[in-house]
Design an enzyme around this catalytic site. Sequence first.
Site, short mmCIF file in Angstrom:
data_model
loop_
_atom_site.label_atom_id
_atom_site.label_comp_id
_atom_site.label_asym_id
_atom_site.label_seq_id
_atom_site.Cartn_x
_atom_site.Cartn_y
_atom_site.Cartn_z
N LEU A 37 0.82 -1.22 0.00
CA LEU A 37 0.00 0.00 0.00
C LEU A 37 0.85 1.26 0.00
O LEU A 37 0.52 2.23 -0.69
CB LEU A 37 -0.92 -0.01 1.23
CG LEU A 37 -2.18 -0.88 1.06
CD1 LEU A 37 -2.76 -1.23 2.42
CD2 LEU A 37 -3.22 -0.18 0.20
N ASN A 58 13.47 -1.33 4.87
CA ASN A 58 14.08 -2.17 3.83
C ASN A 58 14.81 -1.27 2.82
O ASN A 58 14.20 -0.73 1.90
CB ASN A 58 12.98 -3.00 3.16
CG ASN A 58 13.48 -3.80 1.97
OD1 ASN A 58 14.64 -3.68 1.57
ND2 ASN A 58 12.60 -4.61 1.42
N SER A 161 -6.94 0.74 9.71
CA SER A 161 -7.37 -0.51 9.07
C SER A 161 -8.85 -0.68 9.36
O SER A 161 -9.37 -0.12 10.34
CB SER A 161 -6.60 -1.68 9.70
OG SER A 161 -7.26 -2.90 9.49
N TYR A 176 -3.29 -6.50 16.91
CA TYR A 176 -3.30 -5.62 15.72
C TYR A 176 -4.56 -4.77 15.72
O TYR A 176 -4.50 -3.55 15.52
CB TYR A 176 -3.26 -6.50 14.46
CG TYR A 176 -3.33 -5.75 13.15
CD1 TYR A 176 -2.20 -5.15 12.61
CD2 TYR A 176 -4.53 -5.66 12.43
CE1 TYR A 176 -2.25 -4.48 11.39
CE2 TYR A 176 -4.59 -4.99 11.22
CZ TYR A 176 -3.45 -4.40 10.70
OH TYR A 176 -3.51 -3.73 9.50
N LYS A 180 -4.71 -0.63 15.81
CA LYS A 180 -5.30 0.18 14.74
C LYS A 180 -6.46 1.05 15.26
O LYS A 180 -6.67 2.16 14.77
CB LYS A 180 -5.73 -0.71 13.58
CG LYS A 180 -4.54 -1.36 12.85
CD LYS A 180 -3.62 -0.32 12.21
CE LYS A 180 -2.56 -0.92 11.30
NZ LYS A 180 -1.73 0.07 10.63
N THR A 211 -1.83 -7.46 -0.87
CA THR A 211 -0.44 -7.00 -0.78
C THR A 211 0.37 -8.19 -0.24
O THR A 211 -0.22 -9.19 0.18
CB THR A 211 -0.29 -5.83 0.22
OG1 THR A 211 -0.56 -6.33 1.53
CG2 THR A 211 -1.21 -4.67 -0.11
N1 LIG Z 1 -2.90 -5.23 3.27
C1 LIG Z 1 -4.04 -5.04 3.92
O1 LIG Z 1 -5.04 -5.76 3.71
C2 LIG Z 1 -4.19 -3.92 4.89
C3 LIG Z 1 -5.47 -3.58 5.33
C4 LIG Z 1 -5.64 -2.54 6.24
C5 LIG Z 1 -4.52 -1.85 6.69
N2 LIG Z 1 -3.30 -2.21 6.26
C6 LIG Z 1 -2.18 -1.42 6.77
O2 LIG Z 1 -1.54 -0.78 5.69
C7 LIG Z 1 -0.16 -0.61 5.97
C8 LIG Z 1 0.66 -1.22 4.84
O3 LIG Z 1 0.27 -2.57 4.70
P1 LIG Z 1 0.79 -3.48 3.52
O4 LIG Z 1 -0.23 -4.54 3.32
O5 LIG Z 1 1.22 -2.68 2.37
O6 LIG Z 1 2.06 -4.15 4.25
P2 LIG Z 1 3.43 -4.73 3.67
O7 LIG Z 1 3.92 -5.68 4.69
O8 LIG Z 1 3.24 -5.21 2.27
O9 LIG Z 1 4.37 -3.43 3.63
C9 LIG Z 1 4.77 -2.81 4.82
C10 LIG Z 1 6.05 -2.04 4.58
O10 LIG Z 1 6.45 -1.48 5.83
C11 LIG Z 1 7.85 -1.67 5.99
N3 LIG Z 1 8.22 -1.69 7.40
C12 LIG Z 1 8.07 -2.70 8.30
N4 LIG Z 1 8.57 -2.35 9.48
C13 LIG Z 1 9.05 -1.07 9.35
C14 LIG Z 1 9.69 -0.17 10.22
N5 LIG Z 1 9.97 -0.49 11.50
N6 LIG Z 1 10.04 1.05 9.75
C15 LIG Z 1 9.80 1.39 8.45
N7 LIG Z 1 9.20 0.56 7.58
C16 LIG Z 1 8.83 -0.66 8.03
C17 LIG Z 1 8.13 -2.99 5.30
O11 LIG Z 1 9.51 -3.13 4.96
C18 LIG Z 1 7.21 -2.91 4.08
O12 LIG Z 1 7.84 -2.29 2.99
C19 LIG Z 1 0.08 -1.24 7.34
O13 LIG Z 1 -0.01 -0.25 8.33
C20 LIG Z 1 -1.08 -2.22 7.46
O14 LIG Z 1 -1.40 -2.49 8.79
C21 LIG Z 1 -3.09 -3.22 5.37
#
Ligand SMILES: NC(=O)c1ccc[n+]([C@@H]2O[C@H](COP(=O)([O-])OP(=O)(O)OC[C@H]3O[C@@H](n4cnc5c(N)ncnc54)[C@H](O)[C@@H]3O)[C@@H](O)[C@H]2O)c1
Length: 270
Positions: A37, A58, A161, A176, A180, A211
């Site tokens: 995202l 990363n 979320s 989690y 959130k 994702t």
């Molecule tokens: N994918 C979903 O369905 C979904 C739904 C609702 C909310 N979210 C939220 O959206 C956000 C992104 O989710 P996503 O699915 O893209 O996750 P993802 O795991 O694909 O990407 C997360 C990114 O955060 C980085 N990261 C992890 N720890 C870190 C740190 N300490 N400092 C800096 N960067 C760090 C990772 O390297 C990665 O690039 C998150 O907050 C997640 O909780 C995701």
Amino acid sequence: MSDSATNRAPFSEDHPVLDRFRLDGRVALVTGGAQGLGRGYALSLAQAGASVMISDINEDGVQCTATEMVAAGLDVAAVRSDATDASEIDEMLAATLERFGGLHIAVNNAGINFNSAAEETPIEEWDTTFDLNLRGLFLCCQAEGRHMIAQGYGKIINVASMSSLLVPHPQKQAVYNTSKAGVAHLSCSLAAEWAPYGVRVNAISPGIVRTPLIESEALAHLKDEWLTQIPMGRLAEVSDIQAGVLYLASDASDYMTGHNLAIVGGQNLW
Ligand SMILES: NC(=O)c1ccc[n+]([C@@H]2O[C@H](COP(=O)([O-])OP(=O)(O)OC[C@H]3O[C@@H](n4cnc5c(N)ncnc54)[C@H](O)[C@@H]3O)[C@@H](O)[C@H]2O)c1
């Protein structure tokens, strides 16, 4: 800008509505932007005209993502930063100010999730989750907020979320969900405190988005069950969420603060 005499929006070619979504001359910062995202948010903000700093823990991933966007003609740079570490957050902000000369929009997106039954959750899992999802996000808001308060303008978008609004199932993720819900209420609290300074703080709450997080081995087998819970009959794509963040980042949402924007395909209706 409404016409107070008639209470109607001005009919003027100077202010067409789509122009209010443009971000030319603005600087944005997206945490956790190497993939998923965060990458999608950075891309949409840059496509709308902003200069975007992408940060992530990363280093290779974030450099690679920025390189890809620069090759597409976008004004993007990358910085490695751990969004749990106060000094690295300060360095991330300094790198943004140095590279682009300002900060107007911040998307605090970095987040993690573990799945475990509440009665078996090791407390380390709570600490690690809250360290990034809530404590780290607060540290980011503080650093960004100080700068934005001083300049009298800012847009902060905190990634919450759907689990801030309901308890997703069948996966067990009490920690989690709670982190959130904290993001959503923190956003309301900051919105109220910082509105007088021209700083808007909103949250965005995606449903289940395809994702790497969702396609992990731990969660992928739940997909069929989830589909039965979503009136729209499919998981979200990153592109389904991008425009929500663009709206919250742009002048188009200037009268909105303290809102938690849910984009969940109707999953909160049943
Ligand atoms: N994918 C979903 O369905 C979904 C739904 C609702 C909310 N979210 C939220 O959206 C956000 C992104 O989710 P996503 O699915 O893209 O996750 P993802 O795991 O694909 O990407 C997360 C990114 O955060 C980085 N990261 C992890 N720890 C870190 C740190 N300490 N400092 C800096 N960067 C760090 C990772 O390297 C990665 O690039 C998150 O907050 C997640 O909780 C995701």
